[in-house]
Design an enzyme around this catalytic site. Structure first.
Site, PDB file in Angstrom:
ATOM      1  N   ARG A 189      -7.675  -3.426   9.394  1.00  0.00           N
ATOM      2  CA  ARG A 189      -6.887  -4.613  10.000  1.00  0.00           C
ATOM      3  C   ARG A 189      -7.526  -5.015  11.261  1.00  0.00           C
ATOM      4  O   ARG A 189      -7.121  -6.203  11.572  1.00  0.00           O
ATOM      5  CB  ARG A 189      -5.288  -3.873  10.378  1.00  0.00           C
ATOM      6  CG  ARG A 189      -4.654  -3.252   9.148  1.00  0.00           C
ATOM      7  CD  ARG A 189      -3.278  -3.209   9.514  1.00  0.00           C
ATOM      8  NE  ARG A 189      -2.671  -2.017   8.475  1.00  0.00           N
ATOM      9  CZ  ARG A 189      -2.561  -2.381   7.130  1.00  0.00           C
ATOM     10  NH1 ARG A 189      -2.386  -3.621   6.677  1.00  0.00           N
ATOM     11  NH2 ARG A 189      -1.766  -1.488   6.275  1.00  0.00           N
ATOM     12  N   LYS A 192       0.954  -1.193   0.060  1.00  0.00           N
ATOM     13  CA  LYS A 192       0.057   0.020  -0.039  1.00  0.00           C
ATOM     14  C   LYS A 192       0.781   1.305   0.029  1.00  0.00           C
ATOM     15  O   LYS A 192       0.519   2.105  -0.849  1.00  0.00           O
ATOM     16  CB  LYS A 192      -1.073  -0.096   1.287  1.00  0.00           C
ATOM     17  CG  LYS A 192      -1.693   1.100   1.343  1.00  0.00           C
ATOM     18  CD  LYS A 192      -3.038   0.762   2.193  1.00  0.00           C
ATOM     19  CE  LYS A 192      -2.798   0.604   3.772  1.00  0.00           C
ATOM     20  NZ  LYS A 192      -2.259   1.967   4.165  1.00  0.00           N
ATOM     21  N   SER A 193       1.978   1.537   0.786  1.00  0.00           N
ATOM     22  CA  SER A 193       2.911   2.714   0.944  1.00  0.00           C
ATOM     23  C   SER A 193       3.381   2.926  -0.340  1.00  0.00           C
ATOM     24  O   SER A 193       3.281   3.887  -0.544  1.00  0.00           O
ATOM     25  CB  SER A 193       3.492   2.361   1.935  1.00  0.00           C
ATOM     26  OG  SER A 193       3.205   2.076   3.334  1.00  0.00           O
ATOM     27  N   ASP A 195       1.696  -1.157  11.941  1.00  0.00           N
ATOM     28  CA  ASP A 195       0.433  -1.618  11.643  1.00  0.00           C
ATOM     29  C   ASP A 195       0.181  -3.403  11.884  1.00  0.00           C
ATOM     30  O   ASP A 195      -1.075  -3.806  11.697  1.00  0.00           O
ATOM     31  CB  ASP A 195       0.181  -1.518   9.946  1.00  0.00           C
ATOM     32  CG  ASP A 195       0.179  -0.142   9.385  1.00  0.00           C
ATOM     33  OD1 ASP A 195      -0.210   0.614  10.448  1.00  0.00           O
ATOM     34  OD2 ASP A 195       0.900  -0.044   8.085  1.00  0.00           O
ATOM     35  N   ARG A 236      -6.713   1.414  17.873  1.00  0.00           N
ATOM     36  CA  ARG A 236      -6.444  -0.020  17.795  1.00  0.00           C
ATOM     37  C   ARG A 236      -6.192  -0.492  19.223  1.00  0.00           C
ATOM     38  O   ARG A 236      -6.342  -1.755  19.244  1.00  0.00           O
ATOM     39  CB  ARG A 236      -5.600  -0.316  16.867  1.00  0.00           C
ATOM     40  CG  ARG A 236      -5.805   0.006  15.456  1.00  0.00           C
ATOM     41  CD  ARG A 236      -4.823  -0.528  14.291  1.00  0.00           C
ATOM     42  NE  ARG A 236      -5.370  -0.290  12.955  1.00  0.00           N
ATOM     43  CZ  ARG A 236      -4.619  -0.120  11.795  1.00  0.00           C
ATOM     44  NH1 ARG A 236      -3.440   0.082  11.947  1.00  0.00           N
ATOM     45  NH2 ARG A 236      -5.229  -0.159  10.727  1.00  0.00           N
ATOM     46  N   GLN A 286       4.454   9.065   7.453  1.00  0.00           N
ATOM     47  CA  GLN A 286       3.451   9.908   6.756  1.00  0.00           C
ATOM     48  C   GLN A 286       3.797  11.485   6.941  1.00  0.00           C
ATOM     49  O   GLN A 286       3.884  12.090   5.856  1.00  0.00           O
ATOM     50  CB  GLN A 286       1.967   9.762   7.076  1.00  0.00           C
ATOM     51  CG  GLN A 286       1.378   8.281   6.936  1.00  0.00           C
ATOM     52  CD  GLN A 286       0.321   7.880   7.375  1.00  0.00           C
ATOM     53  OE1 GLN A 286      -0.426   8.969   8.048  1.00  0.00           O
ATOM     54  NE2 GLN A 286      -0.392   6.877   7.236  1.00  0.00           N
ATOM     55  N   ARG A 317      -9.450  11.876  12.249  1.00  0.00           N
ATOM     56  CA  ARG A 317      -7.825  11.483  12.495  1.00  0.00           C
ATOM     57  C   ARG A 317      -7.190  12.879  12.544  1.00  0.00           C
ATOM     58  O   ARG A 317      -7.507  13.713  11.862  1.00  0.00           O
ATOM     59  CB  ARG A 317      -7.259  10.712  11.426  1.00  0.00           C
ATOM     60  CG  ARG A 317      -7.989   9.243  11.576  1.00  0.00           C
ATOM     61  CD  ARG A 317      -7.251   8.108  10.487  1.00  0.00           C
ATOM     62  NE  ARG A 317      -5.837   7.726  10.994  1.00  0.00           N
ATOM     63  CZ  ARG A 317      -5.037   7.043  10.239  1.00  0.00           C
ATOM     64  NH1 ARG A 317      -5.669   6.407   9.006  1.00  0.00           N
ATOM     65  NH2 ARG A 317      -3.991   6.757  10.477  1.00  0.00           N
ATOM     66  N   GLY A 351      -5.301   7.699   5.419  1.00  0.00           N
ATOM     67  CA  GLY A 351      -4.401   8.720   6.028  1.00  0.00           C
ATOM     68  C   GLY A 351      -3.271   8.788   5.256  1.00  0.00           C
ATOM     69  O   GLY A 351      -2.785   9.877   4.980  1.00  0.00           O
ATOM     70  N   SER A 410       6.858   9.010  12.409  1.00  0.00           N
ATOM     71  CA  SER A 410       5.689   8.936  11.465  1.00  0.00           C
ATOM     72  C   SER A 410       6.209   9.094  10.008  1.00  0.00           C
ATOM     73  O   SER A 410       6.728  10.037   9.716  1.00  0.00           O
ATOM     74  CB  SER A 410       4.715   9.955  11.598  1.00  0.00           C
ATOM     75  OG  SER A 410       3.847  10.115  10.624  1.00  0.00           O
TER      76      SER A 410
END
Ligand code: S3P
Length: 448
Positions: free
Chosen positions: A403, A28-29, A327, A358, A176, A129, A101, A174
């Protein structure tokens, strides 16, 4: 879109050993980045093995709205014609990033240094978020953001025409945030520097360099990584090959470890060392997990994973490992609930701001399934296993978190009583076809 359709409840119950070979969808990344960098490069970029999950399809659509040509040629096979760095154009409608995100935050980085206004939104999970972690450093470049409290979506971003390069030290580990700052730095004259005290996944750095950016990484005496990017490079389109997502492989891998008699092979899994903390941890727990056919493809290490059912034992997972398996804690806690002894997963505050909380989802859901678990100080998830799976017999709320959904379906493959999830639709964000692939291996998953 997952939030607007009728919920899809599913039940998972044991049926016997899992056997066979599977290939999980693309990373995905890497998929998000391939589309974004392809949209910024001059000339043609081709992508093979792209994850065609909802999150990545949102990014594909956003890049089209910003002026790039993005075409699907066949399964996982895509072609882009980019606009050049700084060449994106004003979208004529809202950019809806769905559940993603990564898509939203990386895009905000890009938009921060393009001089027009865009509006971003997302589903009910994404709109909760925190975005201040990116709007704060991006504002320093000169961009302005108007959003809800905490910088939450929906949010308008007006990029600056006169960006000022930044040196930014990440206050939270992070990838991101790191990537958002680097992407803002792409269309900024001068040198943008990001300092990360703890290493996070480096797909942006690897791929930016592969597209022709002048980017260096050095390690300071205190272990921090210092990344410098020379602004306004000419990026050139290229071929990108996306490996299977280790974060998706994690689900069948743990399923095979906890369902007696299982033996599976997961092919073509990305083995970037900044992503493999789960596999390290499972080996410490006594997993029969072998890397075979190790190779390198398009700058990323790749291997096949051969996994057999194993009697797992509890371990302590140190906080410094968190970025390399951020994750994977939900599925690790499922493995821990089937292991013997105590597993302590230390320093998990970041889990509270993922697609759902989570930490709460795992502590509460595992308890409802009969496991002995609680949250201790320093956001530590503690799971005490007996060496036998917990009882099961609960219906778990997924709260739009793929997830969490997959983790509890895996648990139900080995509990005495079935485990249900109230809505499987979010699974398509990262792992379309998950239930069918697991059924193929021998799982019993069906509508509730
Ligand atoms: C991602 C980074 C991680 C991860 C997410 C994908 C990325 O988030 O949880 O699924 O592609 O950069 P953070 O960087 O916010 O920890």
């Amino acid at each position: 879109m997952s939030s607007s359709e009728a919920p899809q409840p599913l039940l998972s119950r044991p049926r016997g050993a899992l056997k066979g070979t599977l290939t999980v969808p693309g990373d995905k990344s890497i998929s998000h980045r391939a589309l974004m960098f392809g949209a910024l490069a001059l000339g043609e970029t081709t992508v093979e093995g792209l994850l065609e999950g909802e999150d990545v399809l949102r990014t594909a659509q956003a890049m089209r709205q910003l002026g790039a040509t993005v075409e699907r040629l066949g399964e996982g096979s895509w072609r882009l014609q980019g606009r050049g760095v700084g060449g994106l154009c004003e979208p004529d409608d809202v950019l809806d990033m769905g559940n993603s995100g990564t898509g939203a935050r990386l895009l905000m980085g890009l938009l921060a240094t393009h001089p027009f206004t865009s509006v971003l939104t997302g589903d009910a999970s994404l709109r909760k978020r925190p975005m201040a972690r990116v709007t704060v450093p991006l504002s320093h470049f000169g961009a302005t953001f108007t959003g809800r409290s905490g910088g939450r979506l929906p949010l308008a971003v007006t990029g600056t025409a006169t960006p000022v390069p930044q040196t930014y030290e990440l206050p939270v580990a992070s990838a991101q945030v790191k990537s958002a700052v680097l992407l803002a730095g792409l269309n900024t004259p001068g040198i943008t520097t990001v300092i990360e005290p703890e290493a996070t996944r480096d797909h942006s750095e690897l791929m930016l360099r592969a597209f022709g950016a002048d980017l260096t990484v050095s390690v300071r005496d205190d272990g921090a990584r210092v990344i410098t990017l020379v602004g306004q490079p000419e990026l050139t389109g290229r071929a990108v090959k996306v490996p299977g997502d280790p974060s998706s492989a994690a689900f069948p891998v743990v399923a095979a470890l906890i369902v007696p008699g299982s033996h599976i092979v997961v092919r073509n899994v990305g083995m970037n060392p900044l992503r493999t903390g789960l596999f390290t941890t499972l080996l410490e727990m006594g997993a029969d997990l072998k890397l075979v056919n190790e190779r390198e493809e398009a700058g990323e290490p790749v291997a096949d994973l051969e996994v057999r059912y194993s009697a797992l034992k509890g371990v302590t997972v140190p906080p410094e490992r968190a970025p390399s398996m951020i994750d994977e804690y939900p599925i690790l806690s499922v493995a821990a609930a089937c292991a013997s002894g105590e597993t302590r997963m230390v320093g998990l505050a970041e889990l509270r701001v993922k697609e759902s909380d989570r930490l709460a989802a795992m502590a509460d859901g595992l308890k409802a399934c009969g496991a002995d678990t609680d949250v201790a100080e320093n956001d530590t998830l503690v799971v005490r296993g007996t060496g036998q799976p917990p009882r099961g017999g609960a219906m778990i709320p997924v709260n739009l978190d793929h997830r969490i959904g997959m983790s509890y379906l895996v648990l139900g493959m080995t509990t005495a009583e079935a485990v249900g999830i109230d809505d499987a639709s979010a699974i398509a964000t990262s792992f379309p076809g998950f239930a069918d692939m697991m059924i193929e291996l021998g799982a019993d998953i069906h509508g509730a």
